[in-house]
Design a protein around this motif. Sequence first.
Motif, mmCIF file in Angstrom:
data_model
loop_
_atom_site.group_PDB
_atom_site.id
_atom_site.type_symbol
_atom_site.label_atom_id
_atom_site.label_comp_id
_atom_site.label_asym_id
_atom_site.label_seq_id
_atom_site.Cartn_x
_atom_site.Cartn_y
_atom_site.Cartn_z
ATOM 1 N N ARG A 1 11.987 98.378 -28.301
ATOM 2 C CA ARG A 1 13.439 98.513 -28.458
ATOM 3 C C ARG A 1 14.152 98.177 -27.163
ATOM 4 N N ARG A 2 13.621 98.692 -26.063
ATOM 5 C CA ARG A 2 14.222 98.413 -24.768
ATOM 6 C C ARG A 2 14.203 96.911 -24.489
ATOM 7 N N GLN A 3 13.125 96.252 -24.873
ATOM 8 C CA GLN A 3 13.010 94.814 -24.657
ATOM 9 C C GLN A 3 14.040 94.049 -25.487
ATOM 10 N N GLU A 4 14.254 94.484 -26.732
ATOM 11 C CA GLU A 4 15.225 93.812 -27.594
ATOM 12 C C GLU A 4 16.658 94.033 -27.115
ATOM 13 N N VAL A 5 16.934 95.255 -26.668
ATOM 14 C CA VAL A 5 18.266 95.543 -26.118
ATOM 15 C C VAL A 5 18.524 94.662 -24.896
ATOM 16 N N ALA A 6 17.507 94.572 -24.016
ATOM 17 C CA ALA A 6 17.650 93.732 -22.824
ATOM 18 C C ALA A 6 17.830 92.273 -23.214
ATOM 19 N N ALA A 7 17.088 91.823 -24.244
ATOM 20 C CA ALA A 7 17.221 90.444 -24.701
ATOM 21 C C ALA A 7 18.612 90.184 -25.270
ATOM 22 N N GLY A 8 19.153 91.175 -25.999
ATOM 23 C CA GLY A 8 20.502 91.028 -26.551
ATOM 24 C C GLY A 8 21.558 90.939 -25.474
ATOM 25 N N ILE A 9 21.404 91.744 -24.425
ATOM 26 C CA ILE A 9 22.358 91.697 -23.309
ATOM 27 C C ILE A 9 22.286 90.346 -22.613
ATOM 28 N N ARG A 10 21.055 89.864 -22.384
ATOM 29 C CA ARG A 10 20.902 88.545 -21.740
ATOM 30 C C ARG A 10 21.520 87.444 -22.586
ATOM 31 N N ALA A 11 21.326 87.535 -23.908
ATOM 32 C CA ALA A 11 21.878 86.513 -24.792
ATOM 33 C C ALA A 11 23.401 86.498 -24.771
ATOM 34 N N SER A 12 23.993 87.656 -24.508
ATOM 35 C CA SER A 12 25.460 87.752 -24.526
ATOM 36 C C SER A 12 26.107 87.271 -23.238
ATOM 37 N N LEU A 13 25.338 87.165 -22.173
ATOM 38 C CA LEU A 13 25.932 86.907 -20.861
ATOM 39 C C LEU A 13 26.680 85.574 -20.760
ATOM 40 N N PRO A 14 26.100 84.425 -21.201
ATOM 41 C CA PRO A 14 26.819 83.160 -21.000
ATOM 42 C C PRO A 14 28.218 83.154 -21.612
ATOM 43 N N ALA A 15 28.319 83.525 -22.900
ATOM 44 C CA ALA A 15 29.648 83.561 -23.532
ATOM 45 C C ALA A 15 30.438 84.770 -23.062
ATOM 46 N N GLY A 16 29.741 85.882 -22.778
ATOM 47 C CA GLY A 16 30.432 87.096 -22.338
ATOM 48 C C GLY A 16 31.144 86.920 -21.016
ATOM 49 N N LEU A 17 30.535 86.132 -20.123
ATOM 50 C CA LEU A 17 31.179 85.873 -18.836
ATOM 51 C C LEU A 17 32.459 85.050 -19.010
ATOM 52 N N GLY A 18 32.559 84.352 -20.139
ATOM 53 C CA GLY A 18 33.811 83.657 -20.454
ATOM 54 C C GLY A 18 34.794 84.569 -21.162
ATOM 55 N N MET A 19 34.267 85.505 -21.955
ATOM 56 C CA MET A 19 35.141 86.428 -22.692
ATOM 57 C C MET A 19 35.865 87.397 -21.756
ATOM 58 N N PHE A 20 35.187 87.834 -20.711
ATOM 59 C CA PHE A 20 35.794 88.847 -19.833
ATOM 60 C C PHE A 20 37.083 88.336 -19.175
ATOM 61 N N PRO A 21 37.076 87.167 -18.514
ATOM 62 C CA PRO A 21 38.344 86.681 -17.951
ATOM 63 C C PRO A 21 39.375 86.353 -19.024
ATOM 64 N N LEU A 22 38.916 85.942 -20.209
ATOM 65 C CA LEU A 22 39.864 85.722 -21.294
ATOM 66 C C LEU A 22 40.495 87.038 -21.719
#
Length: 240
Positions: free
Chosen positions: A15-36
């Motif tokens: 579970r911890r591995q999947e949560v970490a994988a989900g966070i990593r997957a969100s980073l590229p678009a998430g780094l664009g969402m935050f300033p937006l």
Amino acid sequence: MDSHLASAGRSPGWRRQEVAAGIRASLPAGLGMFPLGIAFGLLVVQSGLPGWVAPALSIFGYAGSLELLLIGLMTAGTPLPTIALTTLLVNFRHVFYAFSFPLKAVRNPFAKAYSVYALTDEAYAVTAARPETWTSWSLLTTQISFQTYWVGGGLVGVAIASLIPFRIEGLEFALCALFVTLVLDACRSLAEVPSLLLAAVSFVAAIVLVPEQALFAAMVIFLALLAVRFVVARRRGSIA
């Protein structure tokens, strides 16, 4: 996308591995969402609306592009029927997202309800390339991360707006820039290239036929073409 997003072995700490994988997957678009989100918070305050509108819309009406559009409609005193129709047209694309979004990976009914609610452009773009690799934990973590970036950015924007005495112009363009990034990311999968071409055809047709209402017409044409594409793909067996 990392192949370990699908937890085949249920190893210790999966579970911890999947949560970490989900966070990593969100980073590229998430780094664009935050300033937006920051731009959204700034726009809310600079439009004369109270600061609580930003987190309220982002929590109870989570739809980034529509939220930015709603600010203009609200400040212009747009009638509710017009706002409702605009909301329907802007968010109707989510109907087509559902055809290939990996919602079946989520089995808990409450978690599934949240996943449907949090099916945004960013979530779809991230999962579109390899929808079969997602699990419930990785998918939900990614979607929760996206909403956290958006809500957090909006709160930061509200705080910044309360500190600066001048108005910042051009904040609305941040949305266009993010959509360009999402389109390029999603089109890494050859299966999504036809949708990009249909969007281009729709826009060109709208510009030629009804230049005064090009955006509205392009959306209607694109929805019709997507419906046709879905029917054709289903008859060929490409979509279950």
